[in-house]
Motif scaffolding. Structure first.
Motif, PDB file in Angstrom:
ATOM      1  N   UNK A   1       0.884  -1.209   0.136  1.00  0.00           N
ATOM      2  CA  UNK A   1       0.217   0.062   0.054  1.00  0.00           C
ATOM      3  C   UNK A   1       0.770   1.139  -0.002  1.00  0.00           C
ATOM      4  N   UNK A   2       0.588   2.056  -0.734  1.00  0.00           N
ATOM      5  CA  UNK A   2       1.262   3.447  -0.734  1.00  0.00           C
ATOM      6  C   UNK A   2       0.460   4.582   0.008  1.00  0.00           C
ATOM      7  N   UNK A   3       0.867   4.779   1.286  1.00  0.00           N
ATOM      8  CA  UNK A   3       0.030   5.745   2.147  1.00  0.00           C
ATOM      9  C   UNK A   3       0.949   7.000   1.955  1.00  0.00           C
ATOM     10  N   UNK A   4       0.039   8.316   2.412  1.00  0.00           N
ATOM     11  CA  UNK A   4       0.800   9.548   2.060  1.00  0.00           C
ATOM     12  C   UNK A   4       1.625   9.610   3.310  1.00  0.00           C
TER      13      UNK A   4
ATOM     14  N   UNK B   1       0.180  15.034  11.632  1.00  0.00           N
ATOM     15  CA  UNK B   1       1.019  14.632  10.554  1.00  0.00           C
ATOM     16  C   UNK B   1       0.064  14.798   9.029  1.00  0.00           C
ATOM     17  N   UNK B   2      -1.121  14.197   9.252  1.00  0.00           N
ATOM     18  CA  UNK B   2      -2.317  14.328   8.436  1.00  0.00           C
ATOM     19  C   UNK B   2      -2.393  16.005   7.837  1.00  0.00           C
ATOM     20  N   UNK B   3      -2.568  16.741   8.645  1.00  0.00           N
ATOM     21  CA  UNK B   3      -2.752  17.995   8.471  1.00  0.00           C
ATOM     22  C   UNK B   3      -1.720  18.880   7.749  1.00  0.00           C
ATOM     23  N   UNK B   4      -0.520  18.578   8.273  1.00  0.00           N
ATOM     24  CA  UNK B   4       0.598  19.005   7.698  1.00  0.00           C
ATOM     25  C   UNK B   4       0.977  18.664   6.465  1.00  0.00           C
ATOM     26  N   UNK B   5       0.765  17.350   5.864  1.00  0.00           N
ATOM     27  CA  UNK B   5       0.794  16.713   4.607  1.00  0.00           C
ATOM     28  C   UNK B   5      -0.223  17.211   3.700  1.00  0.00           C
TER      29      UNK B   5
ATOM     30  N   UNK C   1      -1.876  22.897  -3.526  1.00  0.00           N
ATOM     31  CA  UNK C   1      -1.545  23.778  -4.258  1.00  0.00           C
ATOM     32  C   UNK C   1      -1.853  25.319  -4.130  1.00  0.00           C
ATOM     33  N   UNK C   2      -3.437  25.449  -3.975  1.00  0.00           N
ATOM     34  CA  UNK C   2      -3.944  26.683  -3.861  1.00  0.00           C
ATOM     35  C   UNK C   2      -3.347  27.182  -2.585  1.00  0.00           C
ATOM     36  N   UNK C   3      -3.292  26.664  -1.386  1.00  0.00           N
ATOM     37  CA  UNK C   3      -2.747  27.193  -0.158  1.00  0.00           C
ATOM     38  C   UNK C   3      -1.544  27.502  -0.263  1.00  0.00           C
ATOM     39  N   UNK C   4      -0.664  26.665  -0.985  1.00  0.00           N
ATOM     40  CA  UNK C   4       0.788  27.186  -1.402  1.00  0.00           C
ATOM     41  C   UNK C   4       1.009  28.348  -2.071  1.00  0.00           C
ATOM     42  N   UNK C   5       0.048  28.466  -2.978  1.00  0.00           N
ATOM     43  CA  UNK C   5       0.146  29.678  -3.844  1.00  0.00           C
ATOM     44  C   UNK C   5      -0.451  30.932  -3.281  1.00  0.00           C
ATOM     45  N   UNK C   6      -1.464  30.916  -2.498  1.00  0.00           N
ATOM     46  CA  UNK C   6      -2.052  32.040  -1.564  1.00  0.00           C
ATOM     47  C   UNK C   6      -0.834  32.329  -0.385  1.00  0.00           C
TER      48      UNK C   6
END
Length: 75
Positions: free
Chosen positions: A2-5, A53-57, A63-68
């Protein structure tokens, strides 16, 4: 496999935050912790530690948050 985040859990000093989760979300969090524990070989005694950790990830990959955030910093 499984590929988890999430991968391993870093050792970091915590800040206490109290939240209420719907029962279904808590069940999924516990199940996620079990799968993550199997994948990483770590024992996850407290699945609530995954929330940060999930919130951070989530914020890192939004992308919209990073741009803002970049636009706000450049002002």
């Amino acid at each position: 496999m499984t590929r988890l985040k999430l991968s391993s859990i870093p050792d970091d000093r915590p800040v206490k935050v109290t939240i209420e989760l719907p029962a279904a979300v808590h069940r999924d969090l516990v199940a996620y912790a079990e799968v993550l524990g199997q994948e990483t070989g770590q024992t996850i005694a407290d699945p609530t530690k995954l929330v940060a950790l999930m919130l951070q990830r989530f914020m890192t990959t939004d992308r919209a948050f990073s741009r803002a955030r970049r636009q706000t910093k450049s002002r």
